[in-house]
Design an enzyme around this catalytic site. Sequence first.
Site, PDB file in Angstrom:
ATOM      1  N   LYS A   1       0.826  -1.217   0.000  1.00  0.00           N
ATOM      2  CA  LYS A   1       0.000   0.000   0.000  1.00  0.00           C
ATOM      3  C   LYS A   1       0.861   1.268   0.000  1.00  0.00           C
TER       4      LYS A   1
ATOM      5  N   ILE B   1      -4.004  -4.789   1.165  1.00  0.00           N
ATOM      6  CA  ILE B   1      -4.318  -6.220   1.386  1.00  0.00           C
ATOM      7  C   ILE B   1      -5.728  -6.416   1.935  1.00  0.00           C
TER       8      ILE B   1
ATOM      9  N   SER C   1       3.394  -2.127  11.921  1.00  0.00           N
ATOM     10  CA  SER C   1       4.412  -2.877  12.660  1.00  0.00           C
ATOM     11  C   SER C   1       4.970  -2.184  13.902  1.00  0.00           C
TER      12      SER C   1
ATOM     13  N   ASP D   1       7.646 -12.686  17.705  1.00  0.00           N
ATOM     14  CA  ASP D   1       7.702 -13.328  19.032  1.00  0.00           C
ATOM     15  C   ASP D   1       6.864 -12.573  20.062  1.00  0.00           C
ATOM     16  N   GLU D   2       6.444 -11.345  19.722  1.00  0.00           N
ATOM     17  CA  GLU D   2       5.682 -10.552  20.696  1.00  0.00           C
ATOM     18  C   GLU D   2       4.312 -11.146  21.006  1.00  0.00           C
TER      19      GLU D   2
ATOM     20  N   TYR E   1      -0.542  -3.661  18.908  1.00  0.00           N
ATOM     21  CA  TYR E   1       0.192  -4.282  17.788  1.00  0.00           C
ATOM     22  C   TYR E   1       0.279  -5.792  17.970  1.00  0.00           C
ATOM     23  N   SER E   2       0.819  -6.228  19.122  1.00  0.00           N
ATOM     24  CA  SER E   2       1.069  -7.672  19.260  1.00  0.00           C
ATOM     25  C   SER E   2      -0.227  -8.461  19.365  1.00  0.00           C
TER      26      SER E   2
ATOM     27  N   THR F   1      -2.966  -7.752  17.680  1.00  0.00           N
ATOM     28  CA  THR F   1      -3.488  -7.951  16.310  1.00  0.00           C
ATOM     29  C   THR F   1      -2.636  -8.975  15.556  1.00  0.00           C
TER      30      THR F   1
ATOM     31  N   PRO G   1      17.700   2.287  14.187  1.00  0.00           N
ATOM     32  CA  PRO G   1      17.886   3.399  13.239  1.00  0.00           C
ATOM     33  C   PRO G   1      17.588   4.768  13.854  1.00  0.00           C
TER      34      PRO G   1
ATOM     35  N   LYS H   1      17.618   8.312  22.676  1.00  0.00           N
ATOM     36  CA  LYS H   1      16.541   8.297  23.687  1.00  0.00           C
ATOM     37  C   LYS H   1      16.266   6.869  24.142  1.00  0.00           C
TER      38      LYS H   1
ATOM     39  N   ASP I   1       8.825   5.965  29.721  1.00  0.00           N
ATOM     40  CA  ASP I   1       8.760   4.562  29.281  1.00  0.00           C
ATOM     41  C   ASP I   1       7.525   4.327  28.407  1.00  0.00           C
TER      42      ASP I   1
HETATM   43  P1  NAD Z   1       7.437  -2.187   8.056  1.00  0.00           P
HETATM   44  O1  NAD Z   1       6.507  -1.312   8.827  1.00  0.00           O
HETATM   45  O2  NAD Z   1       8.824  -1.735   7.780  1.00  0.00           O
HETATM   46  O3  NAD Z   1       6.770  -2.556   6.648  1.00  0.00           O
HETATM   47  C1  NAD Z   1       5.423  -2.871   6.491  1.00  0.00           C
HETATM   48  C2  NAD Z   1       5.081  -2.789   4.998  1.00  0.00           C
HETATM   49  O4  NAD Z   1       3.706  -3.179   4.840  1.00  0.00           O
HETATM   50  C3  NAD Z   1       5.220  -1.372   4.408  1.00  0.00           C
HETATM   51  O5  NAD Z   1       5.860  -1.425   3.161  1.00  0.00           O
HETATM   52  C4  NAD Z   1       3.779  -0.917   4.277  1.00  0.00           C
HETATM   53  O6  NAD Z   1       3.589   0.019   3.216  1.00  0.00           O
HETATM   54  C5  NAD Z   1       3.061  -2.226   4.007  1.00  0.00           C
HETATM   55  N1  NAD Z   1       1.632  -2.187   4.382  1.00  0.00           N
HETATM   56  C6  NAD Z   1       1.103  -1.733   5.554  1.00  0.00           C
HETATM   57  N2  NAD Z   1      -0.248  -1.837   5.518  1.00  0.00           N
HETATM   58  C7  NAD Z   1      -0.557  -2.389   4.303  1.00  0.00           C
HETATM   59  C8  NAD Z   1      -1.782  -2.742   3.687  1.00  0.00           C
HETATM   60  N3  NAD Z   1      -2.963  -2.555   4.301  1.00  0.00           N
HETATM   61  N4  NAD Z   1      -1.746  -3.288   2.446  1.00  0.00           N
HETATM   62  C9  NAD Z   1      -0.552  -3.479   1.806  1.00  0.00           C
HETATM   63  N5  NAD Z   1       0.628  -3.130   2.332  1.00  0.00           N
HETATM   64  C10 NAD Z   1       0.631  -2.599   3.576  1.00  0.00           C
HETATM   65  O7  NAD Z   1       7.427  -3.570   8.844  1.00  0.00           O
HETATM   66  P2  NAD Z   1       8.596  -4.655   9.023  1.00  0.00           P
HETATM   67  O8  NAD Z   1       9.376  -4.314  10.219  1.00  0.00           O
HETATM   68  O9  NAD Z   1       9.266  -4.877   7.723  1.00  0.00           O
HETATM   69  O10 NAD Z   1       7.703  -5.944   9.385  1.00  0.00           O
HETATM   70  C11 NAD Z   1       7.230  -6.798   8.365  1.00  0.00           C
HETATM   71  C12 NAD Z   1       6.526  -7.988   8.983  1.00  0.00           C
HETATM   72  O11 NAD Z   1       7.417  -8.675   9.841  1.00  0.00           O
HETATM   73  C13 NAD Z   1       5.321  -7.615   9.858  1.00  0.00           C
HETATM   74  O12 NAD Z   1       4.316  -8.572   9.654  1.00  0.00           O
HETATM   75  C14 NAD Z   1       5.859  -7.676  11.273  1.00  0.00           C
HETATM   76  O13 NAD Z   1       4.841  -7.984  12.186  1.00  0.00           O
HETATM   77  C15 NAD Z   1       6.849  -8.819  11.136  1.00  0.00           C
HETATM   78  N6  NAD Z   1       7.961  -8.825  12.103  1.00  0.00           N
HETATM   79  C16 NAD Z   1       8.759  -7.721  12.227  1.00  0.00           C
HETATM   80  C17 NAD Z   1       9.842  -7.759  13.097  1.00  0.00           C
HETATM   81  C18 NAD Z   1      10.785  -6.572  13.247  1.00  0.00           C
HETATM   82  O14 NAD Z   1      11.699  -6.626  14.061  1.00  0.00           O
HETATM   83  N7  NAD Z   1      10.621  -5.491  12.476  1.00  0.00           N
HETATM   84  C19 NAD Z   1      10.093  -8.916  13.842  1.00  0.00           C
HETATM   85  C20 NAD Z   1       9.252 -10.019  13.691  1.00  0.00           C
HETATM   86  C21 NAD Z   1       8.189  -9.954  12.810  1.00  0.00           C
HETATM   87  O1  TDX Z   2      13.518   5.499  20.948  1.00  0.00           O
HETATM   88  C1  TDX Z   2      13.358   4.366  21.424  1.00  0.00           C
HETATM   89  N1  TDX Z   2      13.933   4.059  22.620  1.00  0.00           N
HETATM   90  C2  TDX Z   2      13.803   2.846  23.211  1.00  0.00           C
HETATM   91  O2  TDX Z   2      14.338   2.627  24.300  1.00  0.00           O
HETATM   92  C3  TDX Z   2      12.601   3.339  20.733  1.00  0.00           C
HETATM   93  C4  TDX Z   2      11.953   3.646  19.409  1.00  0.00           C
HETATM   94  C5  TDX Z   2      12.498   2.107  21.331  1.00  0.00           C
HETATM   95  N2  TDX Z   2      13.073   1.866  22.529  1.00  0.00           N
HETATM   96  C6  TDX Z   2      12.997   0.502  23.113  1.00  0.00           C
HETATM   97  C7  TDX Z   2      11.637  -0.156  23.129  1.00  0.00           C
HETATM   98  C8  TDX Z   2      11.970  -1.627  22.960  1.00  0.00           C
HETATM   99  O3  TDX Z   2      12.305  -2.189  24.221  1.00  0.00           O
HETATM  100  O4  TDX Z   2      13.800  -0.326  22.241  1.00  0.00           O
HETATM  101  C9  TDX Z   2      13.235  -1.627  22.097  1.00  0.00           C
HETATM  102  C10 TDX Z   2      12.955  -1.881  20.630  1.00  0.00           C
HETATM  103  O5  TDX Z   2      11.911  -1.021  20.232  1.00  0.00           O
HETATM  104  P1  TDX Z   2      11.261  -1.073  18.752  1.00  0.00           P
HETATM  105  O6  TDX Z   2      12.325  -0.871  17.726  1.00  0.00           O
HETATM  106  O7  TDX Z   2      10.076  -0.178  18.743  1.00  0.00           O
HETATM  107  O8  TDX Z   2      10.863  -2.627  18.636  1.00  0.00           O
HETATM  108  P2  TDX Z   2       9.851  -3.570  19.463  1.00  0.00           P
HETATM  109  O9  TDX Z   2       8.804  -2.794  20.152  1.00  0.00           O
HETATM  110  O10 TDX Z   2      10.701  -4.507  20.269  1.00  0.00           O
HETATM  111  O11 TDX Z   2       9.173  -4.380  18.237  1.00  0.00           O
HETATM  112  C11 TDX Z   2       9.959  -4.794  17.105  1.00  0.00           C
HETATM  113  O12 TDX Z   2      10.269  -6.161  17.176  1.00  0.00           O
HETATM  114  C12 TDX Z   2       9.209  -7.064  17.040  1.00  0.00           C
HETATM  115  C13 TDX Z   2       9.227  -4.496  15.790  1.00  0.00           C
HETATM  116  O13 TDX Z   2       8.924  -3.119  15.720  1.00  0.00           O
HETATM  117  C14 TDX Z   2       7.984  -5.331  15.677  1.00  0.00           C
HETATM  118  O14 TDX Z   2       7.374  -5.131  14.397  1.00  0.00           O
HETATM  119  C15 TDX Z   2       8.375  -6.781  15.811  1.00  0.00           C
HETATM  120  O15 TDX Z   2       7.216  -7.570  15.836  1.00  0.00           O
END
Ligand code: NAD
Ligand code: TDX
Length: 332
Positions: free
Chosen positions: A34, A59, A82, A122-123, A148-149, A151, A190, A203, A270
């Site tokens: 999307k 989707i 996500s 894993d969440e 999030y987790s 859903t 990042p 932060k 927090d």
């Molecule tokens: P992200 O937010 O970087 O990317 C999500 C993508 O989905 C984007 O390109 C967005 O445009 C697209 N999207 C969102 N809503 C949509 C819709 N309605 N229709 C079509 N496209 C849509 O997420 P990510 O970190 O790459 O995570 C991808 C998958 O992996 C997710 O299912 C997330 O739950 C899972 N996951 C992520 C992590 C992590 O650490 N980031 C860990 C475990 C599992």
């Molecule tokens: O600025 C920050 N400072 C901070 O301390 C941010 C953005 C996060 N945090 C902490 C919160 C968490 O303990 O860092 C840890 C990681 O945070 P996120 O990057 O937001 O990840 P988390 O909430 O652990 O979830 C990620 O991993 C599981 C992904 O975003 C999810 O999509 C995935 O399912």
Amino acid sequence: MQKILVTGGAGFIGSNFVHYIIANTDSHVTVLDKITYAGNLESIKHLPRDRFTFVRGDIADAATVDPLVADCDVVVHYAAESHNDNSLHDPRPFLDTNIIGTYMLIEAARKHDKRFHHISTDEVYGDLELDAPERFTEDTPYNPSSPYSSTKAGSDLLVRAWVRSFGLRATISNCSNNYGPFQHVEKFIPRQITNVIDGIRPKLYGTGENVRDWIHANDHSSAVLAIIEKGKIGETYLIGAEGEKNNKEVIELILSHLGLETDAYDHVVDRPGHDLRYAIDSTKLRNELGWKPEFSNFDAGIEDTIKWYRDNEYWWRPQKAATEAKYKEQGQ
Ligand code: NAD
Ligand code: TDX
């Protein structure tokens, strides 16, 4: 040649998987995305035209999804809202995409009898005590904490029900926290790297004792390919790379790689309901499918990731100011 439909293929992990498939197989990839605030077409440019198609769409829209699913051999479903912090402020898009979107996809996969792989986290298992010996396994009960987790947990349960009731040919994987290039600047690693580049102090939420189990996104992609190729229908596989670190350690590592004092960060408010610790036991995936991670050196992986953000400011700069403005409003 196999035709793979990748939902969310313009996001962080989905785009990594698209590059991985193009480089390591002869499959054709169609991305359905999307392009929400989190999707970025820059992450999937320069792919071979004869092996890659991009479709912009939702989707949760059956008319978009149905013909694309009909035309593929395998659906790999990454698309999701996500980010936990966003889900705490506006849960609705998480229900629309993660629950209804998954429902639309599995209905189409059922109708057209397609192989389906569901990407999850894993969440869904909630969190662990800091000093507990146990880690999550495929048998850990579901106990999600955030919108999030919950859903994502709901979407996993839909897939399981479609397997049992309708014979959907599906597998599920639940992976730990990913890191690497092309991750949105709202996420922890990042955000801190680009903060330092911009002269903003990193932060840390709360005390920073919270533990995440880090895995490089390439290792997640290789695991998903192994499951598509060799996974058993109806099974769940946990993906993790023995990467437990607390958030304070990660911030200190980033600061030291960037040549700053390791205490040059701020503690901020927090996250409500902040999960304490995630830890994955990936024995099943390793023993049954022979998978193992390649990126075992987190320090080196972080160094490479920092270099990528330094070298690719064009990719993240457009999102940075708005992301930080939103965090500022939240006191984070
Ligand atoms: P992200 O937010 O970087 O990317 C999500 C993508 O989905 C984007 O390109 C967005 O445009 C697209 N999207 C969102 N809503 C949509 C819709 N309605 N229709 C079509 N496209 C849509 O997420 P990510 O970190 O790459 O995570 C991808 C998958 O992996 C997710 O299912 C997330 O739950 C899972 N996951 C992520 C992590 C992590 O650490 N980031 C860990 C475990 C599992
Ligand atoms: O600025 C920050 N400072 C901070 O301390 C941010 C953005 C996060 N945090 C902490 C919160 C968490 O303990 O860092 C840890 C990681 O945070 P996120 O990057 O937001 O990840 P988390 O909430 O652990 O979830 C990620 O991993 C599981 C992904 O975003 C999810 O999509 C995935 O399912």
